[in-house]
Design an enzyme around this catalytic site. Structure first.
Site, PDB file in Angstrom:
ATOM      1  CB  THR A 185      -9.343   1.684   7.559  1.00 29.45           C
ATOM      2  OG1 THR A 185      -8.729   2.272   6.213  1.00 29.45           O
ATOM      3  CG2 THR A 185     -10.692   1.053   7.338  1.00 29.45           C
ATOM      4  CG  ASN A 216      -1.861   1.093   1.399  1.00 29.45           C
ATOM      5  OD1 ASN A 216      -1.302   2.265   1.138  1.00 29.45           O
ATOM      6  ND2 ASN A 216      -3.121   0.961   1.857  1.00 29.45           N
ATOM      7  NE  ARG A 238      -9.309   8.523   4.434  1.00 36.01           N
ATOM      8  CZ  ARG A 238      -9.510   7.465   5.580  1.00 36.01           C
ATOM      9  NH1 ARG A 238      -8.490   6.468   5.639  1.00 36.01           N
ATOM     10  NH2 ARG A 238     -10.535   7.630   6.341  1.00 36.01           N
ATOM     11  NE  ARG A 251      -7.366  11.405   5.502  1.00 31.13           N
ATOM     12  CZ  ARG A 251      -8.002  10.697   6.537  1.00 31.13           C
ATOM     13  NH1 ARG A 251      -7.326   9.969   7.329  1.00 31.13           N
ATOM     14  NH2 ARG A 251      -9.133  10.957   7.010  1.00 31.13           N
ATOM     15  CD  GLU A 308      -7.229  -6.098   3.333  1.00 31.71           C
ATOM     16  OE1 GLU A 308      -7.847  -5.407   2.379  1.00 31.71           O
ATOM     17  OE2 GLU A 308      -6.585  -5.421   4.155  1.00 31.71           O
ATOM     18  CG  HIS A 313      -5.322  -1.721   9.296  1.00 27.74           C
ATOM     19  ND1 HIS A 313      -4.873  -0.882  10.526  1.00 27.74           N
ATOM     20  CD2 HIS A 313      -5.785  -0.835   8.588  1.00 27.74           C
ATOM     21  CE1 HIS A 313      -5.136   0.062  10.117  1.00 27.74           C
ATOM     22  NE2 HIS A 313      -5.736   0.479   9.182  1.00 27.74           N
TER      23      HIS A 313
HETATM   24  N1  PXP Z   1      -6.019  -3.081   4.429  1.00 26.43           N
HETATM   25  C1  PXP Z   1      -7.040  -1.972   4.497  1.00 26.43           C
HETATM   26  C2  PXP Z   1      -8.265  -2.448   4.051  1.00 26.43           C
HETATM   27  C3  PXP Z   1      -6.496  -0.596   4.740  1.00 26.43           C
HETATM   28  O1  PXP Z   1      -7.494   0.450   4.722  1.00 26.43           O
HETATM   29  C4  PXP Z   1      -5.327  -0.495   4.942  1.00 26.43           C
HETATM   30  C5  PXP Z   1      -4.878   1.036   5.399  1.00 26.43           C
HETATM   31  O2  PXP Z   1      -4.923   1.891   4.025  1.00 26.43           O
HETATM   32  C6  PXP Z   1      -4.243  -1.406   5.140  1.00 26.43           C
HETATM   33  C7  PXP Z   1      -4.618  -2.772   4.505  1.00 26.43           C
HETATM   34  C8  PXP Z   1      -2.823  -1.199   5.374  1.00 26.43           C
HETATM   35  O3  PXP Z   1      -2.786  -0.930   6.527  1.00 26.43           O
HETATM   36  P1  PXP Z   1      -1.312  -0.419   6.989  1.00 26.43           P
HETATM   37  O4  PXP Z   1      -1.107   0.706   6.525  1.00 26.43           O
HETATM   38  O5  PXP Z   1      -1.432  -0.381   8.683  1.00 26.43           O
HETATM   39  O6  PXP Z   1      -0.292  -1.456   6.626  1.00 26.43           O
END
Ligand code: PXP
Length: 244
Positions: free
Chosen positions: A103, A9, A47, A51, A156, A195
């Protein structure tokens, strides 16, 4: 043993860019570096408040990302239009609150399934697979399992709770993630997770066999700032004192 794929990401590369309102660092460039390093996909979250990721980023990445492009978004009408126009390989629907820093939790499928189904139907008609970001809660997996797989092929698992605790509490959260993964796989769903994952906590998650893909962002971009700083300082010094 099958290995989970990594989708990086790159939102927070765009966060740095937006902090100055300039055109660097470019998340498209970051995506190319992540793929060259072994990522099999790129994840971006557009988003409502823009942002970090902008529509231009989605459009350019759709052309340049070689692997799977996963677009995270809310079910807002504006986002459905952007997805149908840019056609990422996959959309991950997430809940979105304007005040949140990131999130905060999974979708509530007990109350939102009608709108989610409507969005997923339209995305499927546009050739886009939809994944849902949900907490590792058997009730949510059960609700999703009753839906049409051709429209909603996977989900997910939100690993945030697992990443926030330690010791026996973390073992318990890991078990919840594992059970949700097994429940989903038994129902024929594709299982992803993400996440809050870091080098310190990713191992037990990537070892859960039905999990096919991990979405990791903040920790990788944070680490990149530190491991890249030495080279960046060297580069500016070279330009301050060329030829020395
Ligand atoms: N999965 C989802 C659905 C998310 O919203 C995010 C953050 O944008 C991530 C994974 C990645 O999380 P992190 O940035 O904490 O690795």
């Amino acid at each position: 043993m099958p290995r989970a794929r990594l989708s990086v990401n790159v939102d927070h590369v765009a966060t740095l860019r937006q902090a100055r309102g300039v055109d660097y660092p470019d998340p498209v460039e970051a995506a190319a570096i992540a793929e060259a390093a072994g990522a099999e996909g790129i994840t971006i979250h557009i988003r409502v408040d823009r942002r970090h990721i902008q529509e231009r980023d989605v459009r350019v990445m759709r052309e340049r990302v070689a692997g799977k492009l996963n677009l995270e978004m809310s079910t807002a009408e504006e986002m459905v239009d952007i997805a149908l126009e840019t056609r990422p390989h996959q959309v991950t629907l997430v809940p979105e609150r304007a005040e949140e820093v990131t999130t905060e939790g999974g979708l509530d499928l007990t109350t939102q399934m009608d709108r989610i189904r409507e969005v997923a139907q339209r995305l499927a008609a546009g050739g886009i697979a939809t994944s849902l970001f949900i907490d590792p809660d058997p009730e949510h997996v059960r609700i999703l399992a009753a839906e049409d797989r051709s429209m909603l092929p996977g989900f997910e698992i939100n690993t945030d709770a697992y990443t926030r605790v330690s010791g026996a509490e973390q073992d318990g959260e890991l078990e919840r993630v594992r059970e949700a993964a097994l429940q989903g796989a038994d129902a024929g769903l594709l299982v992803y997770a993400g996440h809050g994952l870091t080098t310190a906590n990713v191992g037990p998650i990537s070892a859960i066999e039905p999990i096919e893909e991990l979405n990791i962002g903040h920790s990788i971009v944070s680490r990149a700032v530190l491991v890249g700083l030495h080279a960046a300082v060297g580069e500016i010094l070279e330009h301050m004192y060329p030829g020395t």
